[in-house]
Design an enzyme around this catalytic site. Structure first.
Site, PDB file in Angstrom:
ATOM      1  N   GLU A   5     -10.579  59.038  50.295  1.00  0.00           N
ATOM      2  CA  GLU A   5     -11.717  58.680  51.185  1.00  0.00           C
ATOM      3  C   GLU A   5     -12.276  59.884  51.923  1.00  0.00           C
ATOM      4  O   GLU A   5     -13.502  59.891  52.140  1.00  0.00           O
ATOM      5  CB  GLU A   5     -11.265  57.603  52.174  1.00  0.00           C
ATOM      6  CG  GLU A   5     -10.911  56.284  51.535  1.00  0.00           C
ATOM      7  CD  GLU A   5      -9.556  56.288  50.804  1.00  0.00           C
ATOM      8  OE1 GLU A   5      -8.712  57.131  51.155  1.00  0.00           O
ATOM      9  OE2 GLU A   5      -9.360  55.469  49.910  1.00  0.00           O
ATOM     10  N   ASP A  18      -4.809  48.256  49.303  1.00  0.00           N
ATOM     11  CA  ASP A  18      -3.539  47.687  49.749  1.00  0.00           C
ATOM     12  C   ASP A  18      -3.669  46.248  50.231  1.00  0.00           C
ATOM     13  O   ASP A  18      -3.737  45.974  51.424  1.00  0.00           O
ATOM     14  CB  ASP A  18      -2.950  48.566  50.851  1.00  0.00           C
ATOM     15  CG  ASP A  18      -2.704  49.985  50.352  1.00  0.00           C
ATOM     16  OD1 ASP A  18      -2.745  50.189  49.117  1.00  0.00           O
ATOM     17  OD2 ASP A  18      -2.483  50.869  51.173  1.00  0.00           O
ATOM     18  N   ASP A  60      -5.566  58.767  44.512  1.00  0.00           N
ATOM     19  CA  ASP A  60      -5.505  57.872  45.672  1.00  0.00           C
ATOM     20  C   ASP A  60      -5.927  58.672  46.904  1.00  0.00           C
ATOM     21  O   ASP A  60      -6.140  59.888  46.825  1.00  0.00           O
ATOM     22  CB  ASP A  60      -4.051  57.391  45.798  1.00  0.00           C
ATOM     23  CG  ASP A  60      -3.902  56.170  46.686  1.00  0.00           C
ATOM     24  OD1 ASP A  60      -4.897  55.737  47.296  1.00  0.00           O
ATOM     25  OD2 ASP A  60      -2.774  55.660  46.776  1.00  0.00           O
TER      26      ASP A  60
END
Ligand SMILES: *[C@@H]1O[C@H](CO)[C@@H](O)[C@H](O)[C@H]1NC(C)=O
Ligand SMILES: *[C@@H]1O[C@H](CO)[C@@H](O)[C@H](O)[C@H]1NC(C)=O
Length: 991
Positions: free
Chosen positions: A567, A644, A564
């Site tokens: 980015e 999300d 996760d």
């Protein structure tokens, strides 16, 4: 998982804890509706190069036909050999003294029919520039995106042929299948038209928006007191060209100043798709599958689509804002024709889309007007590097794209079962308890997940000793029913003394650096952190070492990984990520590589999971990695989810289009958090979401730490039962899903497909993005995404008969049909003409279905025929690469009245051995939908099997026929034909 907000209830040091708790309590109380913080992310006007390129386009447009694009191809420089055309573009920057900038051009023609245009800048290429601020950055334009994204299909065209038209000032290259493709390269101004079958499909620089910001030294502005005009050259030039210099040398946003050591360096060009009204792709965005216009006007966006991988907290729907991943691949579609481009650039990128009505030429009587889709692409740095796909079908375009960037990984079977996640399962006993409760309620699932709280103080590769005292025991319990554990491991490494992982990261110098080349420190879940730089081969190697069983304590072979925040998400960085002038391996600036960053992490994790397995006795198992951030090529390495989302009906509705978009963007192993990440879904919403999730390629329930527990067995009547049915439906269709994954992994086909992809000639269906086909099974699902719905309208594109999946009610296409959809029902139709493989015995997990028998559902089409496919292997190893698989084609002929199974496999070293293990796996039932009335009196069918003892008579199997009634089709069942799934056989309905 989640993003950066005051609502997050963890992660700061104790000094902050109290304040944060108070604020988060307040904030969570006061924010019933969630919304993105726009001020955290740049608009086009706040992104220097975006504004400059849009202004440039406006300037060119305003001058219209008198605009003279300053880019010319030097005719004398053109060379062509072996499918490669090269030359030099000259950009005139000062017409008075004929000052030009040299831009090397390469146009490559590939054997596959794909073409590639690459434009660099000679001076930067040669390193003949000066960096400001003593920067340690590389001087070249970033040219390694291909190293990460491209894995095949680069064989040069042997047949491409060049010809020149001196009069027209152009060069033509004929190439592609049967020499039906053509690239017409205009010299002055530079532009390229791509044609297929003599018709222009794609035009580059038609509008003259091409812009390569060449290197120039910074000319200091006259200091106060100096006489004006003395040193004012740059200002004059600026005035003359109308260029906005204010963001050339420095840019500030959100308290961070980007030092921009190379000055302005953006690249851009316009790409027109003449006659094409629909464009798709450039994931990841919310908003419709068929992309909207971005230059304002009724119903359009005002901002370009942005690609700059970001942790966008509480993202909004119907928006061109950037999200977590970027796939700069676009398809343009019109009736019976699809073309596409891949913009291979990893820097921040924006895309404007305008659909221009081109009115009919009054002289060409009878020929009406049409719409051109004009797109404008620009990136902050790097090359212009564009691949051009000329189709002609959506399948061809996706296949060509996938040939270059790689096919979807064929995942392990468990990965397409159901995943149960939440932030967080709080102890190992909690995990065991959830596992037991699924069993108690006879609900199937394959994987349970651990979010960040399992670690000791957010230190990855550790377990919290108080809450997870016995990780091995927990993994063992899961393994008893062939279930798996997925644990999160993020790229930020806690900066804390005595933590071995961070000590090594620092001592081996494997982290991302600041602009001054020292280690970069930022904030994320653990507080102060460093980021592993997976662009570095030694960092990836080190990372792989961390996953060795000996190094990652208490990790078992049924543990897989979730990456996760890649980015990367940096809580205190500009736009919640790293400063652009940070440095990576090879001294590339973060600016150059940002959109690839997330992919480098899952590349390292994928390799790590492979090498931890070497010691195992079992043959190598396929890794499973879930990623939030991605780029072209990430499909080779794992699955993605849409980040999300929220527990609301509109988020449920949006998920369908987003997943379809991922499919046509070549990364089909996609899903959305079932139930919605933020907030508490109503029972009805949760139920409908599971029904929709059963048609996501990646099917995972997940929830925020502040939400109530919502495991399916907690929902209560009637939801628990209905959700269980949805999960069982998913499990019974796993053979069809796995076959679709196989097809994706060999030809790039999306796993779930939008209407236009399946029916490329049906203009009415081009914008439909709320219903989906599962692979080529003919299964058409329309998830219910609105509250209180009792029915849905399903659009049928073709003149085929469709049948309700559950009760065989018939619907005759084409047209829009209303299908009942009470809460307990998922609206699914079966398109006539297909054969669907199923496994119907309910099990606890997919692993336990390995040797279960099959049911074949034969759905007769208008022609009376049907066909289908089944792909099957051990579901975990790579032995399928050595032929250890079953691949059958089933065909029913309405003429000969036979159903047969034919081999589609190619024999390999391990074929025989695998078939041996599957010898006893049989077909236990055949259901024929739309069975002819003449079978009414039939009670048996003849069955013969390949390799059977010739002297043994043909077997018989019982058939029962059920009459049509109340709009429901007639159907028949053959019980226990007992043919082996891995063998050739024939069922004879005529005998
Ligand atoms: C990971 O990246 C390296 C470097 O680009 C490449 O050689 C390797 O094949 C990649 N691994 C996978 C599994 O794609
Ligand atoms: C074939 O069938 C006959 C008669 O049932 C039997 O005697 C013979 O052993 C069988 N042969 C094989 C190779 O199974």
């Amino acid at each position: 998982m989640r993003g950066n907000t005051m609502c997050r209830s963890r992660g700061f040091s104790s000094r902050w804890t109290h304040l944060v708790l108070v604020l988060s309590a307040l904030c969570c109380l006061l924010t019933p509706t969630l919304s993105v913080k726009h001020e955290n992310f740049k608009t086009c006007a706040q992104s220097g190069f975006c504004k400059r390129n849009r202004d440039y386009a406006d300037h060119a447009s305003s001058l219209s036909s008198s605009w003279d694009s300053p880019y010319k191809l030097d005719s004398s420089s053109i060379k062509f050999s072996n499918g490669v055309l090269s030359g030099t573009l000259l950009k005139t920057i000062d017409t008075t003294i004929a000052e030009t900038v040299r831009l090397p051009l390469i146009i490559t023609f590939l054997e596959s029919g794909t073409a590639r245009i690459t434009i660099d800048e000679e001076r930067r290429q040669k390193g003949e520039i000066e960096l400001r601020h003593d920067s340690k950055a590389r001087k070249e334009r970033y040219n390694e995106a291909e190293k990460w994204a491209i894995v095949g299909g680069m064989q040069l065209s042997s047949g491409a042929a060049v010809s020149r038209d001196a009069e027209a000032g152009s060069t033509k290259v004929v190439y592609g299948p049967g020499s039906t493709f053509e690239a017409v390269i205009h010299h002055a101004p530079f532009g390229v038209d791509f044609k297929r079958g003599g018709e222009t499909q794609i035009k580059f620089n038609e509008k003259g928006y091409m812009n390569v910001e060449h290197w120039r030294p910074k000319i200091e502005k006259p200091v106060e007191g100096k006489k004006e005009g003395e040193d004012g050259i740059s200002e004059e030039v600026a005035k003359e060209t109308g260029e906005d210099e204010s963001t050339w040398w420095e840019e500030s946003f959100g308290g961070n100043t980007d030092s921009k050591p190379r000055g302005p360096e953006s690249v851009g060009i316009d790409v027109t798709f003449p006659g094409y009204e629909h464009v798709y792709g450039i994931a990841e965005h919310t908003g419709p599958l068929s992309l909207k216009q971005t230059r304002g006007g009724e119903g359009n966006f005002n901002e370009p689509y942005r690609l700059y991988n970001s942790d966008v907290f509480e993202y909004e729907l119907d928006s061109p804002m950037t999200l977590y991943g970027s796939i700069p691949f676009m398809q343009a579609h019109k009736k019976d024709s699809t073309v596409g481009i891949l913009w291979l650039n990893a820097a921040e990128t924006w895309i404007d889309i305008v659909k221009a009505k081109i009115s009919a030429n009054p002289l060409s009587l009878g020929i009406g007007g049409h719409t051109d889709t004009q797109t404008h692409w620009f990136s902050e740095s790097g090359l212009i590097d564009v691949f051009v796909f000329l189709g002609p079908s959506p399948k061809d375009v996706v296949r060509s794209y996938s040939e270059l960037t790689g096919y979807t990984q064929l995942p392990q079977q468990f990965a397409i079962g159901y995943h149960q996640c939440r932030w967080n399962y709080v102890t190992d006993e909690d995990v065991r308890d959830v596992d037991r409760k699924f069993d108690k309620h006879s609900i199937p699932y394959d994987v349970i997940w651990l979010d960040i709280e399992y670690t000791e103080g957010k230190k990855y590769f550790t377990w919290d000793p108080l809450t997870f005292p016995d990780p091995l025991g927990m993994q063992k319990q899961l393994d008893a029913h062939d279930r798996k554990l997925v644990a999160i491991i993020d790229p930020h490494i806690k900066n804390e003394g005595g933590y071995g992982v961070v000590d090594e990261l620092k001592s081996k110098d494997l982290a991302v650096h600041n602009k001054d080349d020292t280690i970069y420190e930022g904030w994320c879940w653990p507080g102060s952190s460093y980021w592993i730089d997976c662009f570095s081969p030694s960092a990836r190697k080190w990372w792989a070492g961390l996953f060795q069983y000996a190094k990652f304590p208490s990790s078992a072979p049924n543990l897989f990984i979730w990456n996760d925040m890649n980015e990367p998400s940096v809580f205190n960085g500009p736009e919640t990520t790293m400063p652009k002038d940070n440095l990576h391996h090879g001294h590339w600036e973060h600016r150059d590589v940002h959109n690839i960053n997330g992919m480098t992490l899952i590349n390292a994790t994928y390799e790590a999971l492979l090498s931890r397995n070497k010691a195992e006795e079992k043959s190598l198992r396929r890794p499973f990695v879930l990623t939030r951030s991605f780029y072209s090529g990430s499909q080779r390495l794992g699955a993605m989810w849409t980040g999300d989302n929220q527990a609301s009906w509109d988020h449920l509705a949006a998920s369908v289009g987003m997943i379809l978009s991922m499919g046509i963007s070549g990364f089909p192993f996609a899903g959305a958090d079932v139930g919605g990440f933020f907030g508490n879904p109503s029972k009805e919403l949760l139920t409908r979401w599971y029904q929709a999730g059963a048609f996501y390629p990646f099917f995972r329930g997940h929830a925020h730490i502040d939400t109530r527990r919502r495991e399916p067995y907690l929902a209560g009547a009637p939801s628990t039962e209905i959700i269980t049915q949805a999960l069982r439906l998913r499990y019974s269709l796993l053979p069809a899903w796995y076959t679709a994954f196989h097809q994706a992994s060999t030809s790039g086909t999306p796993i779930v497909q939008p209407n236009y992809y399946v029916h490329p000639g049906d203009e009415k269906g081009f914008a439909i993005d709320d219903q989906l086909y599962l692979g080529n099974t003919g299964l058409l699902a329309k998830p219910v995404t609105s509250e209180g719905a009792e029915s849905v309208d399903i659009y049928l594109a073709d003149a085929e008969t469709y049948y309700d999946y559950f009760d065989f009610t018939t619907y005759q296409g084409p047209g829009t049909k209303t299908v009942a959809a009470p809460l307990e029902k998922i609206p699914i139709l079966m398109q006539g003409g297909h054969i669907i493989p199923r496994r119907e015995r309910p099990r606890r997990s997919s692993g336990l279905m390995k040797f279960d028998p099959f049911t074949l559902v034969v759905v007769l089409g208008n022609s009376g025929d049907a066909e289908g496919e089944l792909y099957l292997d051990d579901g975990e190893s790579f032995e399928y690469e050595a032929g250890a698989y079953i691949h059958r084609k089933f065909a029913y002929s309405g003429t000969t009245l036979t159903l047969s199974s034919e081999d589609l496999s190619i024999e390999g070293k391990k074929t025989k051995q695998y078939l041996q293990t599957m010898m006893d796996v049989r077909v236990e039932k055949i259901i024929i939908i739309g069975a002819p009335e003449s079978w009414k009196t039939k009670s048996e069918v003849g069955v013969s099997e390949e390799g059977a003892n010739k002297s043994t008579p043909v077997k018989k199997a019982a058939l029962s026929w059920h009459a049509a009634s109340g709009g429901k089709a007639a159907w028949a069942v053959v019980r226990n034909p007992a043919v082996a799934i891995g063998k050739g056989w024939k069922v004879d309905f005529a005998s």
